[in-house]
Enzyme design. Structure first.
Site, PDB file in Angstrom:
ATOM      1  N   LYS A  89       4.760  -0.396   5.491  1.00 20.44           N
ATOM      2  CA  LYS A  89       4.463   0.284   4.221  1.00 20.44           C
ATOM      3  C   LYS A  89       5.442  -0.069   3.101  1.00 20.44           C
ATOM      4  CE  LYS A  89       1.637   4.161   5.585  1.00 20.44           C
ATOM      5  NZ  LYS A  89       1.589   4.101   7.051  1.00 20.44           N
ATOM      6  N   GLU A 111       0.726  10.326  -2.994  1.00 23.70           N
ATOM      7  CA  GLU A 111       0.246  11.345  -2.067  1.00 23.70           C
ATOM      8  C   GLU A 111       0.580  10.870  -0.664  1.00 23.70           C
ATOM      9  OE1 GLU A 111      -2.088   9.039  -3.144  1.00 23.70           O
ATOM     10  OE2 GLU A 111      -2.467   8.308  -1.109  1.00 23.70           O
ATOM     11  N   SER A 377       2.496  -2.864  13.602  1.00 22.60           N
ATOM     12  CA  SER A 377       2.687  -2.324  12.243  1.00 22.60           C
ATOM     13  C   SER A 377       3.908  -1.422  12.091  1.00 22.60           C
ATOM     14  CB  SER A 377       1.425  -1.580  11.801  1.00 22.60           C
ATOM     15  OG  SER A 377       1.086  -0.561  12.724  1.00 22.60           O
TER      16      SER A 377
HETATM   17  C1  LIG Z   1       0.417   4.207   7.809  1.00 17.59           C
HETATM   18  C2  LIG Z   1       0.434   3.375   9.046  1.00 17.59           C
HETATM   19  C3  LIG Z   1      -0.720   2.721   9.526  1.00 17.59           C
HETATM   20  C4  LIG Z   1      -2.072   2.899   8.912  1.00 17.59           C
HETATM   21  O1  LIG Z   1      -2.201   2.499   7.585  1.00 17.59           O
HETATM   22  P1  LIG Z   1      -2.912   1.144   7.166  1.00 17.59           P
HETATM   23  O2  LIG Z   1      -3.008   1.232   5.683  1.00 17.59           O
HETATM   24  O3  LIG Z   1      -4.254   1.119   7.815  1.00 17.59           O
HETATM   25  O4  LIG Z   1      -2.065   0.031   7.628  1.00 17.59           O
HETATM   26  C5  LIG Z   1      -0.609   1.913  10.646  1.00 17.59           C
HETATM   27  N1  LIG Z   1       0.564   1.759  11.283  1.00 17.59           N
HETATM   28  C6  LIG Z   1       1.691   2.376  10.865  1.00 17.59           C
HETATM   29  C7  LIG Z   1       2.955   2.160  11.624  1.00 17.59           C
HETATM   30  C8  LIG Z   1       1.668   3.205   9.742  1.00 17.59           C
HETATM   31  O5  LIG Z   1       2.794   3.814   9.339  1.00 17.59           O
END
Ligand SMILES: *Cc1c(COP(=O)(O)O)cnc(C)c1O
Length: 393
Positions: A89, A111, A377
């Site tokens: 993010k 938000e 992610s």
């Molecule tokens: C917020 C988040 C997501 C989901 O958000 P996307 O916009 O779909 O990427 C996925 N993995 C992690 C670790 C997150 O913090």
């Protein structure tokens, strides 16, 4: 056919900017300037410097030997979990805060649902010395105390949204209301590839550093830029958009998007938008979302707070409809098992969002020669309590 946004802000039939008239000037300002600013050498120098020295990029592309043996393919992990603040993010919030600065904005709003985007925004604001207001549903504030504390320590004001179901969509409404009331000095940082055009495109472009690095790293490790398969989880879709971006028009690369099925697609407690979603408007864009017969947005559910979103971004709605990407749904149980498997095979504790992507390895056909990239992610430190409860540790 291109899978990129067109001049009008659409991906196929999805996207656009469905916003109250009062917001036109703000969105118009952004639409007219974002590409010019983002492409300027000055912006790129500053952004690349932050990505390298603050976020810690490039993140490694790690060959997961034991996982590869288990699944009979060459599996690489793109380590977004090693970014500063623990997930992808931050790539987007830093990009947008630089955009806000170039536009002369002094006040940042956002938000947040689970607090991850709020914390990433508060981090960027602390770094830049800008005022930060984060709208968050009252119920989410109770459920996500550590992230609320994090945001406060970083200097943000956390404002509870007390209308409706007191969750993410109510926080979004409050943020939009704030933006309408403060059009001159305020920039609204959206956390995923959602919202009115140009947000999905600019967020995808900020996250596209992920697939850019994958191409360079694969060239070095495998002698070719393109993998056979890229797998990523989808909440709104930003980490997937970043991991897919440079492969969208490379037809031989198979794209796998993984959604949260919660307690099961037809359990009533799910976030499987690609299966259950219908065309509608959410957060200012036309996309697929889960809704009742009379068009009310359905409250989503997933064990992972980051995937608990009733829609998907317009790029993904188009990838789904056009079948460019294969969509898989993974239940809470499947994700938790896949998360534990990664922990025990590779010594990496994934975010439960990311664990959903790993669970898809069991659902797709793999060949021994396949080069597979799973986008990891985020890290699972924030999810320790969920792991402990689930596995009775
Ligand atoms: C917020 C988040 C997501 C989901 O958000 P996307 O916009 O779909 O990427 C996925 N993995 C992690 C670790 C997150 O913090």
């Amino acid at each position: 056919m291109s899978y990129q946004v067109d001049e009008k802000g659409y991906y196929g039939q999805f996207g656009g900017a469905f916003i109250p008239e009062m917001l036109y000037p703000n969105v118009e300002e952004l639409r007219n300037s974002y590409l010019k600013i983002m492409q300027s050498p000055e912006f790129q120098t500053e952004f690349q410097d932050l990505l390298q020295n603050y976020v810690g990029r490039p993140t490694p592309l790690y060959f997961a030997k034991r996982l590869s043996e288990k699944y009979g393919a060459k599996i690489y992990l793109k380590r977004e979990d090693l970014c500063h603040t623990g997930a992808h993010k931050i790539n987007n919030t830093l990009g947008q805060i630089l955009l806000a600065k170039k536009l002369g904005k002094k006040r940042i709003i956002a938000e947040t649902g689970a607090g991850q985007h709020g914390a990433a925004t508060a981090t960027a604001c602390a770094l830049m010395g800008l005022e930060c207001i984060v709208y968050m549903g009252e119920i989410d504030i109770e459920r996500q105390a550590p992230n609320v504390a994090r945001m406060k320590m970083l200097g943000a004001t956390v404002v509870p949204a007390i209308s409706g179901s007191k969750t993410l969509k109510d926080a979004t409404n409050e943020a939009i209301r704030d933006w309408i009331n403060n059009p001159e000095n305020t920039y609204y940082i959206i956390g995923s590839v959602v919202g009115p055009h140009p947000y999905p495109d600019l967020v995808a472009k900020f996250q596209s550093v992920i697939s850019d690095e994958i191409q360079n790293q694969l060239l070095e490790k495998e002698g070719r830029k393109n993998p056979d398969l890229v797998i990523a989880c989808v909440g709104g879709g930003s980490n997937a958009a970043g991991a897919f971006y440079h492969f969208l028009d490379e037809k031989e690369v198979k794209l796998v998007a993984v959604e949260a099925a919660g307690k099961g697609i037809h359990s009533g407690e799910t976030a499987a938008t690609s299966v259950l979603g219908k065309v509608g408007i959410i957060h200012g864009s036309k996309t697929l979302l889960m809704q009742t017969e009379d068009g009310q947005i359905t409250e989503p559910y997933s064990i992972s707070a980051g995937l608990d979103y009733p829609g998907i971004g317009p790029m993904h709605a188009h990838l789904c409809e056009s079948k460019r990407a294969e969509f898989e749904s993974v239940t809470d149980d499947e994700a938790m098992q896949a998360g534990m498997e990664l922990i025990q095979l590779e010594g990496i504790i994934p975010a439960i969002e990311s664990a959903h992507a790993f669970a898809a390895l069991k659902k797709i056909q793999l060949n021994a020669e396949d080069v597979v990239v799973v986008n990891l992610s985020g890290r699972g430190d924030k999810d320790l309590a969920t792991y402990i409860n689930y596995f009775h540790i």
